[in-house]
Design an enzyme around this catalytic site. Structure first.
Site, PDB file in Angstrom:
ATOM      1  N   SER A  13       0.844  -1.197   0.000  1.00  0.00           N
ATOM      2  CA  SER A  13       0.000   0.000   0.000  1.00  0.00           C
ATOM      3  C   SER A  13       0.876   1.242   0.000  1.00  0.00           C
ATOM      4  O   SER A  13       2.070   1.188   0.293  1.00  0.00           O
ATOM      5  CB  SER A  13      -0.930   0.015   1.220  1.00  0.00           C
ATOM      6  N   ASP A 238      12.823   3.261   1.664  1.00  0.00           N
ATOM      7  CA  ASP A 238      11.973   3.507   2.836  1.00  0.00           C
ATOM      8  C   ASP A 238      12.647   3.126   4.147  1.00  0.00           C
ATOM      9  O   ASP A 238      12.404   3.764   5.179  1.00  0.00           O
ATOM     10  CB  ASP A 238      10.607   2.823   2.694  1.00  0.00           C
ATOM     11  N   THR A 239      13.524   2.138   4.125  1.00  0.00           N
ATOM     12  CA  THR A 239      14.230   1.787   5.360  1.00  0.00           C
ATOM     13  C   THR A 239      15.188   2.904   5.772  1.00  0.00           C
ATOM     14  O   THR A 239      15.355   3.194   6.955  1.00  0.00           O
ATOM     15  CB  THR A 239      14.995   0.476   5.210  1.00  0.00           C
ATOM     16  N   THR A 260       6.193  -5.401   5.659  1.00  0.00           N
ATOM     17  CA  THR A 260       6.196  -6.566   4.770  1.00  0.00           C
ATOM     18  C   THR A 260       7.540  -7.268   4.854  1.00  0.00           C
ATOM     19  O   THR A 260       7.614  -8.501   4.884  1.00  0.00           O
ATOM     20  CB  THR A 260       5.897  -6.127   3.321  1.00  0.00           C
TER      21      THR A 260
END
Length: 490
Positions: A13, A238-239, A260
């Protein structure tokens, strides 16, 4: 008071959030959320990249409709995947999904050209079959016309930024995940590319997190009815953004970005390129301020997400919260799996894959959804203990606890079991770690925050943290010994 807009794209998402900094505190408001479903066409699995671009535009429109002005825009997403542009700047086909099977066998073929030891020494990146280097090799081996025609490769957030600005650049934290970047020279490894038959000119110039890479195109600003504003390259993996938002007061610290995927590691000033790091298959990915994230990818909540997807298809519409409570009611550590076993990468039927693993290893086979989810959750907690120990070994640091950030911390059972398994406190929060890190780096670029230390203090002052203290240590020590023996971990 000022606001910025962050787009945080996950593997399942995406969301648009407005961040507002006032009086040393940050507030975050979600203005748009959307599904990010992969699309299978023929034999291949793709991302619907134009749908994602459409949703980014919808996020901007919804912010405007709600009267929320913003000073800048930034995007973060998952790593390794990319789009290819032709000489006119047009997209050549939908990007492949990292779970596509095109890379089956690609690692061994690349190692035949560049030995493992050399490849790790050059890039410092963990060997995973979906890394960009292996995707490109697979495309080249099958004579991909798309690759032959391509004039530019852009990672997913780079590509979406290009649509917003018309500028083609590669952001550092995501560039490092390609396994084609030299972290010592801090540039693309063009000699490595040439050896593998890849054209170095395909790769865009690299910019660091906190770079203004362009302005919102005037015609797009007119379409969306918003002012032209800067578009900033944050830590676009994103990490990398999530780690920037870890509310650690101590340094160094250990973190777990939980979604995830689970990504566990620590922040280091220089990449760790030792033979031991290669042997343990750790990775050195770029971070904010030229730092590196020494970390390990763990399969994470993907297994639980896929189990639920299958059960919904079969008519058991059990929500995640209900699954957690069903698992909580089950006995601990009856059956265990190695979450990173290849059997769980992308099976047709995840619950059956969990059961088959237990059957194959001579353990009780979990039959109910609650028993299956308890098996997976216990196993994740024990795998976190294993990876935390290795992180401590490689970094030479004894960590006093573990910071957990990301959507996975909403699974309070997992947080508690992780504290139990590691025998140390878990500090959980914030949930929207990646988006908050994205927002913080935008404010650093705009001159509203001076240092990453100040940014983390703002997180501590702005968002609640839940502390989980370890319980039943003797039980989990025994379970861990069994887990290590079962999985053959070193």
């Amino acid at each position: 008071m000022s606001s910025v807009i962050a787009f945080d794209l996950g593997a399942s998402s995406g969301r648009a959030l407005i961040g507002t900094l006032a009086d040393g505190k940050l507030t975050v408001q979600e203005v748009h959320r959307f599904a990010n479903d992969p699309v299978r066409t023929g034999k291949h699995l793709h991302w619907d990249i134009l749908r994602l671009y459409h949703e980014i535009k919808q996020g901007i429109i919804k912010a405007r409709q709600q009267g929320l002005a913003f000073s800048s825009i930034a995007i973060d997403s998952w790593a390794v995947d990319f789009g290819l542009l032709d000489r006119h700047g047009e997209l050549l086909g939908n990007p492949y999904h990292y779970r596509d099977h095109q890379t089956d066998g690609a690692m061994a073929e690349v190692f035949a050209q560049v030995p493992e030891q050399e490849l790790f020494g050059r890039t410092g990146i963990q060997f995973l079959q979906f890394n960009t280097i292996f995707q490109l090799h697979a495309m080249r081996q099958r004579g991909s016309v798309t690759l032959e025609q391509a004039e530019r490769l852009l990672m997913i957030p780079d590509l979406l930024r290009y649509y917003l600005t018309g500028e083609q650049t590669s952001e550092f934290s995501n560039a490092t995940t390609t396994q084609l970047y030299d972290p010592q020279r801090m540039d693309w490894d063009r000699e490595l590319m040439t050896r593998l038959g890849l054209r170095p000119e395909l790769f865009a110039p690299v910019v660091m997190p906190g770079t203004v890479v362009g302005q919102l195109r005037p015609e797009l600003a007119e379409e969306l009815d918003v002012p032209v504003c800067p578009v900033i390259a944050v830590a676009e993996h994103d990490t990398g953004s999530a780690v920037a938002a870890v509310p650690a007061g101590e340094a160094p610290f250990a973190y777990l970005s939980c979604g995830t995927w689970s990504l566990m590691g620590t922040e280091v000033s220089e990449p760790v390129l030792t033979e031991r790091a290669r042997e343990l298959n750790f990775t050195n990915e770029g971070g904010v301020g030229g730092t590196f994230r020494l970390l390990k990818n763990i399969m994470g909540l993907w297994i639980i997400q896929e189990c639920r997807r299958i059960w919904v298809q079969e008519g058991q519409d059990i929500g995640f919260a209900e699954l957690v409570e069903l698992a909580r009611a089950e006995q601990a550590c009856v059956s265990l799996i190695d979450p990173d076993d290849d059997a769980f990468f992308n099976p047709a039927h995840m619950p059956s894959a969990v059961q088959a693993y237990c059957r194959r290893t001579g353990q009780p086979v979990p039959e109910t959804p609650g028993a299956i989810i308890r098996c997976v959750t216990d196993s994740l907690a024990l795998k976190y203990r294993y990876i935390l120990g290795l992180t401590s070994e490689l970094a030479g640091v004894a960590y006093g606890g573990l910071h957990m950030v990301g959507g996975g911390i909403q699974n309070r059972l997992l947080c508690q079991l992780t504290a139990d398994a590691i025998g140390k406190p878990v500090w959980a929060g914030p949930i929207e770690g990646s988006a908050i890190g994205n927002i913080l780096v935008q404010y650093m670029t705009l001159g509203k925050i001076t240092t990453i230390g100040e940014a983390r203090q703002i997180v501590r002052d702005s968002f609640p943290m839940e502390i989980y203290e370890p319980q039943n240590s003797a039980v989990w020590d025994e379970a861990y010994a069994g887990f290590v023996q079962l999985t053959g971990l070193r």
